[in-house]
Design a protein around this motif. Structure first.
Motif, PDB file in Angstrom:
ATOM      1  N   LEU A  91      41.310  41.875  28.839  1.00 47.45           N
ATOM      2  CA  LEU A  91      41.086  43.072  29.675  1.00 47.45           C
ATOM      3  C   LEU A  91      42.333  43.377  30.506  1.00 47.45           C
ATOM      4  O   LEU A  91      42.659  44.538  30.749  1.00 47.45           O
ATOM      5  N   ALA A  92      43.045  42.307  30.891  1.00 42.38           N
ATOM      6  CA  ALA A  92      44.306  42.516  31.610  1.00 42.38           C
ATOM      7  C   ALA A  92      45.304  43.225  30.696  1.00 42.38           C
ATOM      8  O   ALA A  92      46.059  44.092  31.134  1.00 42.38           O
TER       9      ALA A  92
ATOM     10  N   GLY B 172      44.902  46.688  30.808  1.00 42.62           N
ATOM     11  CA  GLY B 172      45.347  47.283  32.079  1.00 42.62           C
ATOM     12  C   GLY B 172      44.217  47.604  33.046  1.00 42.62           C
ATOM     13  O   GLY B 172      44.381  48.439  33.935  1.00 42.62           O
ATOM     14  N   VAL B 173      43.061  46.948  32.891  1.00 41.23           N
ATOM     15  CA  VAL B 173      41.930  47.315  33.758  1.00 41.23           C
ATOM     16  C   VAL B 173      41.534  46.197  34.726  1.00 41.23           C
ATOM     17  O   VAL B 173      40.470  46.249  35.337  1.00 41.23           O
ATOM     18  N   GLU B 174      42.405  45.199  34.890  1.00 41.25           N
ATOM     19  CA  GLU B 174      42.036  44.052  35.722  1.00 41.25           C
ATOM     20  C   GLU B 174      41.916  44.434  37.202  1.00 41.25           C
ATOM     21  O   GLU B 174      40.901  44.156  37.827  1.00 41.25           O
TER      22      GLU B 174
ATOM     23  N   MET C 224      38.884  47.414  37.382  1.00 48.37           N
ATOM     24  CA  MET C 224      39.572  48.007  38.542  1.00 48.37           C
ATOM     25  C   MET C 224      38.751  47.915  39.836  1.00 48.37           C
ATOM     26  O   MET C 224      39.302  47.981  40.928  1.00 48.37           O
ATOM     27  N   GLY C 225      37.443  47.805  39.719  1.00 49.13           N
ATOM     28  CA  GLY C 225      36.569  47.718  40.896  1.00 49.13           C
ATOM     29  C   GLY C 225      35.202  47.244  40.451  1.00 49.13           C
ATOM     30  O   GLY C 225      35.093  46.518  39.477  1.00 49.13           O
TER      31      GLY C 225
ATOM     32  N   LYS D  34      35.475  36.587  35.159  1.00 50.28           N
ATOM     33  CA  LYS D  34      36.043  37.820  34.604  1.00 50.28           C
ATOM     34  C   LYS D  34      35.468  39.027  35.323  1.00 50.28           C
ATOM     35  O   LYS D  34      34.473  38.907  36.035  1.00 50.28           O
ATOM     36  N   LEU D  35      36.066  40.178  35.076  1.00 47.78           N
ATOM     37  CA  LEU D  35      35.484  41.408  35.602  1.00 47.78           C
ATOM     38  C   LEU D  35      34.263  41.755  34.756  1.00 47.78           C
ATOM     39  O   LEU D  35      34.073  41.223  33.666  1.00 47.78           O
TER      40      LEU D  35
END
Ligand code: PMV
Length: 320
Positions: free
Chosen positions: A247-248, A251-253, A279-280, A273-274
Motif C-alpha cells: 500500500l505504501a 502511495g496511500v500510507e 491516508m486517514g 496496516k492501514l
C-alpha cells in the motif's frame, strides 16, 4: 406491517484494499458498531428523511422527484436506494441512527443503504435474498459514487469475515469464531473516491508496475485467507506488514497512519496496516495477548484513538 427497524454492521478492510477495485480479492470483517434505520410506510406520496448523524433534519420531497434536483450529501445513498427499490404506492418516512461516527470510515453510507433496501424488502413483502439485496445496494453505490468494489455492502449484509471478489463475484464467509484485531483511528477524514482516483492516475502512468503490485496483493490475500482460517494470528499479522508495504508503494500510507502502524509494531504487535482507502481513517493491528495493552498505548502515544470493537459480527438484521 407498516413500520420496521433494521440494523447493519460497519466494516473494516483486513486485506486487499485498492487491488479489489481491479478484479482482485480482499478480506473484510463486520464490526459491532451498527447503523439503524426505521422505515415507515405513509399514505402521502412523500419521501421524508431524518439522519441526524449526517446533518439531515426533516428532508422532504415528493416520491415522484426521487433522484432529481440537488440532493444533500447525507441524503444521497438513502434517496437513491429508495428510487432503485421502486416504491409503487404512498410514501416513506425514514430515520437513520448510527452507533459510530461517520468519520471513522466504518462504511456508514453502505450500511444505511443496506438497511433501507432490507427494510423495504420486508415492508413490501418481496423478501429479497441476500444476493438481491447486494445487487440493489451495489447498484446504489455505483449510481452515487461511480466506483467501488462493493466489499462494504457485502460486510453489511452477510456479516462475519468475508473473502470477497470485485462486485460480489465471490462472497465467501470465512468460518471463524473471533478475530482479535486492535483498531486505531487517525482523526483524519478521507474521501475514498479521491484516493482511488489518485491510485488510478498512477496506474495510468505506470501500468506494469501497479499491475504487479495488485498481483502481489492478490497472492497475499490468498495466503491471509488460509492463515485466518487456521487462526494463525502471527502469520496474519506478518501478512498485514507485507500488505502495508504494498500500500505504501501505491502511495496511500500517509504519515499519521504510518506513525501509528510503526508504533504498534514497535510495541510488540505481530503486524499492523492501514484499513480502507488509506491516508486517514483507521489502522489495524494484531498482537499476542500479552502485548495488546502496550500496543494500544503506543497507538495513542502516536496520536491515534483506540476504538474498542468486536469484529466478525452478525450482518443485517431486523430489530423490531
Ligand atoms: O475507504 P474505505 O474504508 O471505504 O475503503 C476503500 C477500499 C477501496 O478498496 C480503496 C475501495 C473499494 O471500493 O474497494
Amino acid at each position: 406491517m407498516k413500520k420496521i427497524t433494521v440494523s447493519a454492521p460497519g466494516k473494516l478492510m483486513l486485506f486487499g484494499e485498492h487491488a479489489v477495485v481491479y478484479g482482485r480479492p480482499c478480506i473484510v470483517t463486520a464490526v459491532n458498531q451498527r447503523m439503524h434505520a426505521t422505515v415507515e410506510l405513509i399514505d402521502q406520496p412523500i419521501f421524508q428523511l431524518n439522519a441526524p448523524d449526517v446533518q439531515i433534519k426533516n428532508y422532504k420531497k415528493p416520491m415522484s422527484d426521487l433522484g432529481n434536483g440537488e440532493i444533500p450529501k447525507g441524503a444521497k445513498f438513502v434517496e437513491i436506494a429508495v428510487g432503485n427499490f421502486g416504491v409503487r404506492k404512498g410514501g416513506l418516512s425514514i430515520t437513520t441512527k448510527s452507533e459510530f461516527s461517520s468519520q471513522f470510515g466504518f462504511g456508514s453510507s453502505s450500511a444505511s443503504t443496506v438497511c433501507v433496501i432490507k427494510a423495504l424488502s420486508e415492508l413490501s413483502g418481496k423478501k429479497l435474498s441476500n444476493r438481491q439485496i447486494f445487487d440493489l445496494s451495489y447498484k446504489t453505490i455505483l449510481d452515487v459514487q461511480g466506483k467501488g468494489s462493493g466489499f462494504d455492502i457485502a460486510a453489511a449484509i452477510y456479516g462475519g469475515t468475508l473473502y470477497f471478489l470485485t462486485g460480489g463475484k465471490v462472497i465467501k464467509p470465512l468460518k471463524i469464531t473471533s478475530l482479535p484485531i486492535i483498531v486505531g483511528y487517525s482523526g483524519i477524514k478521507v474521501d475514498t473516491i479521491t484516493i482511488v482516483n489518485e491510485v488510478l492516475k498512477k496506474a495510468g502512468k505506470y501500468p506494469k508496475v501497479i499491475d504487479r503490485v495488485y498481483n502481489n496483493i492478490e497472492r497475499l490475500v490468498e495466503q491471509a485467507k488460509k492463515s485466518i482460517l487456521n487462526k494463525d494470528w502471527q502469520s496474519v499479522g506478518e501478512l498485514m506488514n507485507f500488505n502495508e508495504g504494498l500500500l505504501a508503494v501505491l502511495g496511500v500510507e500517509g504519515k499519521k497512519l504510518a506513525d501509528m502502524i510503526y508504533a504498534a509494531r514497535d510495541a510488540g504487535a505481530y503486524g499492523a496496516k492501514l484499513s480502507g482507502a488509506g491516508m486517514g481513517d483507521c489502522m489495524i493491528a494484531l498482537a499476542p495477548p500479552s502485548k495488546v495493552s502496550s500496543v494500544k498505548k503506543a497507538i495513542e502515544k502516536a496520536g491515534g484513538q483506540v476504538i474498542n470493537i468486536r469484529a466478525n459480527v452478525e450482518g443485517v438484521r431486523i430489530e423490531s
